[in-house]
Each structure stands twice: as C-alpha cells, then as structure tokens.
Design a protein around this motif. Structure first.
Motif, PDB file in Angstrom:
ATOM      1  N   ASN A 202       0.828  -1.196   0.000  1.00 51.47           N
ATOM      2  CA  ASN A 202       0.000   0.000   0.000  1.00 51.47           C
ATOM      3  C   ASN A 202       0.871   1.257   0.000  1.00 51.47           C
ATOM      4  O   ASN A 202       0.607   2.222  -0.706  1.00 51.47           O
ATOM      5  CB  ASN A 202      -0.925  -0.015   1.223  1.00 51.47           C
ATOM      6  N   HIS A 208      -2.984   4.203  -6.181  1.00 54.78           N
ATOM      7  CA  HIS A 208      -4.121   4.503  -5.304  1.00 54.78           C
ATOM      8  C   HIS A 208      -4.172   5.957  -4.819  1.00 54.78           C
ATOM      9  O   HIS A 208      -5.193   6.404  -4.308  1.00 54.78           O
ATOM     10  CB  HIS A 208      -4.143   3.547  -4.096  1.00 54.78           C
ATOM     11  N   LEU A 209      -3.065   6.681  -4.971  1.00 51.43           N
ATOM     12  CA  LEU A 209      -2.985   8.014  -4.349  1.00 51.43           C
ATOM     13  C   LEU A 209      -4.115   8.944  -4.783  1.00 51.43           C
ATOM     14  O   LEU A 209      -4.758   9.596  -3.962  1.00 51.43           O
ATOM     15  CB  LEU A 209      -1.625   8.661  -4.637  1.00 51.43           C
ATOM     16  N   HIS A 213      -7.158   8.392  -1.858  1.00 55.07           N
ATOM     17  CA  HIS A 213      -6.874   9.649  -1.149  1.00 55.07           C
ATOM     18  C   HIS A 213      -7.326  10.879  -1.940  1.00 55.07           C
ATOM     19  O   HIS A 213      -6.689  11.932  -1.860  1.00 55.07           O
ATOM     20  CB  HIS A 213      -5.371   9.746  -0.852  1.00 55.07           C
ATOM     21  N   ASP A 353      -5.803   4.337   4.456  1.00 56.95           N
ATOM     22  CA  ASP A 353      -4.867   3.257   4.123  1.00 56.95           C
ATOM     23  C   ASP A 353      -5.095   2.018   4.988  1.00 56.95           C
ATOM     24  O   ASP A 353      -5.102   0.893   4.488  1.00 56.95           O
ATOM     25  CB  ASP A 353      -3.417   3.733   4.303  1.00 56.95           C
TER      26      ASP A 353
HETATM   27 FE   FE2 Z   1      -2.139   5.464   0.844  1.00 57.57          FE
END
Ligand code: FE2
Length: 400
Positions: A202, A208-209, A213, A353
């Motif tokens: 992660n 995924h940023l 997020h 996260d």
């Molecule tokens: Fe993250």
C-alpha cells in the motif's frame, strides 16, 4: 498452489496468510537484513540502551563509557534469559534478572554470584576469558536512524543503503526534533489487521494516491510522481501542486524545514527493504516502521521530527495554516460522506490506508479471491517488491 487464481502477482496468497511463510520471512529476511532500531537520540549518553526484535534475534544497542555504540544479542550466556527490556537510561552494567550474572557495557562477563562454590570449572580463569561474554551483533547509523544486524560481521550499512541514498530528501534528521503530540504516547502506534507485505504494498502503490486519497493528499502532484527501484529499496518523490506551493508559508501545518530550496520541496517517500519507510516532506520527517506480529497482523510505529523551534512558533504556524485559503479548495475531505468515525469519511489518509489494507487481507480467505490486472506504471512496484521478498528468501535459504 501456483495457478493464477492463488497468486498475488509474484507471491502466492499463502505468503500473506500462513505461519509457514511468516517463519520463513523471520528467518531469511528479518534475521538477515539491517533492522531499524530507533533514532540516535534514543541512546544519547553512556549506559542508554534500546532493544529491538530483528527476526529471530532480540538485540540491544547500548552506548559504552567510551561513547561508542555497541550491539549485543539480548540473552544471558548462562541460560538465555533476556537481559534488558525495551528502553532505558544510564545503565551502569547489565545484570540478568534470573541468576544475576552481570556484564559490563562492553559485553564482558564481570560477575557470577557464588562463582567459586557453584562453578569450579570457571574458577581458574578471569571471567571475561571464559568464552561467556555476550554475543556481539552490529549497529550502524543511516540518516540519523539506528540500525542493527544480527551478524557481528555484517557488511557495511552503506553497501545496503548506498544505492537509494541519492533519492532521499535533502533533510538532515539529526537537526530536527521529535514531535510529540501527547507526552504519554510519544509515538503513533497502530496495529493493523493485515500482513506486513500488504502494508508495504500500500505504501509503495502510486496508483491509489489519486483514488483512495482523492480528498486527503491533494497538496501533492501525483501526476508528476517520480519513482523506481535502487537495489532492494524503493524510492518515490512527488512535488507540491503549484496552488499549495504558492501559499506554502501560510498553509504548512508545521514550521517549514529551513535550508530546503523551493525546487526541492515535495514528498520523498522511500521504502527501505524490508520494513522501514521514510516520509520526508517540507515540514516533517517521519519513520514508518512496519513490524510483522503474525501472518495477518502488523504493528506500525510512526515517529515524527520537525523543526527545532519554540512552542510559540508552532502555534503561530498552526493558526496560519488553519486560516489559509488554500485548504478550502484542496482538502481534507473524506472519500465518502458520513461520520468522521468512519475511516472512509474521516479525511485522514492514514485511516483510509489502514481500512484498505484490512479489507484486502479479509478477502484473501475468500475462495473467489484473485487479482485482476496490474497497472503497468502505478502498481509495478508491488510485484517488484514481491520479487525482492522471494529472491531474498531463496538466496538465504540456499546459503543456509
Ligand atoms: Fe495510501
């Protein structure tokens, strides 16, 4: 178990769930690498010590009367009892609680109660010549961090970290001081219900940023992220978005780290193999230590350092940040609408996260679990990390 369905890219799903893999990693990765033990200020004066688990070995670092740092395996040579617990200051000698065998700070056995009576074999020699001094380990310093290695002849720490060093931030952690929000809980510590590799993956997953997020890390320009691999370590940098940079003197939650040129600002987020991340920003420098506790449990300990300025300077900066207009447009908003106790509505990227890691771990036990596809750029680090884990285990298994 090697069909596609049961693979997490390069490693089998079992590597994230089984005791067998957990033990293999403890033996062949965590016992064979430089392990993060703390910060240099933890052992500032003679007799200060800190202990840490490094795979199968418990090791302590102690500062000697000559101000040198030394590391020893934390077990009495009599019957193996642990000598020192956690952290301590100003120790004059090291005495085993079991039978009071005592060692000096240089690891030499200096006294045994009832020696003449109970140990006739040891009587004719000086105690330190009996071959019962503490087993030595290695200790070294990298960027203000203490690392230990169970092998007293470990290769120089720079042969391990040297390749990644040029990619780290320009920060000088030794000049910063530890930020403690709450005196009773000096570090952020959180137990996560996921395998340590899920936590690492992660951390190094760029894909995924902008998604998980989307409301919380908007001060960084994810599209401009630069990342790659240096030896077994991952490096990552992304600049600030222009809007945030333009107002940085007000918007920054902590006083800005000085000596940092504007063109070097941003987030440096390397991962040092196997289990320590560093998060270096324009106003803070953090260690992110992922400690495997069980196949599905990981303790994350975060220590933060900031500028060495007065309390008043902190308060002033915090107030300026709270009223900065830039936060109105870039965050922090949750991914979902709802109560702040829901991690996905909290507006806290760490909570997001943790949530994602735990949900992923849960799915591993489902017979329907498989990974779909891998993003070529954003997720390449995930399978690369898995290859490093695999190679490390295979190499040390063959050496054994
Ligand atoms: Fe993250």
């Amino acid at each position: 178990m090697n069909n596609q369905k049961n693979m997490m890219h390069t490693l089998p799903v079992e590597a994230y769930t089984s005791k067998k893999w957990f033990d293999l990693e403890q033996e062949h990765i965590f016992s064979k690498t430089w392990q993060f033990a703390g910060l240099i200020e933890d052992v500032e004066n003679a007799g200060d010590y800190i202990s840490v688990q490094a795979g199968l070995n418990n090791i302590f670092v102690v500062k000697g009367r000559d101000n040198r740092l030394r590391a020893f395996h934390n077990m009495c040579r009599h019957r193996g009892t642990q000598l020192l617990r956690a952290v301590g200051k100003g120790q004059k000698a090291i005495t085993c609680p079991y039978h009071d065998w005592t060692y000096d700070l240089e690891g030499k056995l200096v006294s045994i109660p009832k020696k003449e009576e109970e140990f006739p074999d040891l009587c004719n020699k000086e105690l330190h010549e009996c071959g019962l001094n503490l087993h030595e380990a290695s200790v070294d310093i990298f960027k203000g961090m203490l690392f230990v290695h169970p092998d007293k002849n470990a290769p120089n720490i720079m042969t391990f970290f040297g390749e990644v060093e040029p990619y780290l931030g320009p920060h000088i952690p030794e000049e910063l001081i530890e930020y403690q929000k709450n005196k009773d809980e000096p570090f952020y510590a959180k137990e996560i219900n996921a395998n340590w590799k899920i936590v690492v993956e992660n951390y190094i997953d760029q894909y995924h940023l902008a998604h998980l997020h989307e409301g919380t890390l908007n001060m960084y320009d994810h599209a401009k992220a630069e990342f790659g691999w240096a030896g077994p370590h991952y490096h990552f940098y992304e600049p600030l978005v222009p809007e945030y940079l333009a107002d940085i003197k007000n918007a920054s939650p902590f006083p800005l780290i000085d000596k940092m040129p504007e063109n070097k600002m941003g987030a440096y987020v390397p991962w040092l193999f196997p289990n320590i991340g560093i998060t270096e920003s324009e106003s803070a420098w953090n260690t992110f230590h992922a400690i495997p506790l069980a196949p599905d449990r990981t303790l994350v300990v975060i220590r933060s350092k900031t500028m060495n300025v007065s309390e008043w300077e902190y308060t002033k900066q915090y107030t300026k940040s709270m009223t900065s207009k830039v936060w109105k447009t870039i965050g922090n908003k949750g991914k979902y609408e709802g109560d702040a106790s829901d991690p996905m509505a909290s507006g806290d990227f760490m909570a997001e996260d943790v949530y994602a890691c735990e949900q992923q771990q849960k799915s591993l036990s489902s017979p329907f679990f498989s990974v779909g596809a891998q993003a070529q750029k954003g997720e390449f680090a995930v399978s690369k990390f898995q290859s490093v884990v695999k190679e490390w285990i295979e190499k040390h298994r063959n050496d054994a």
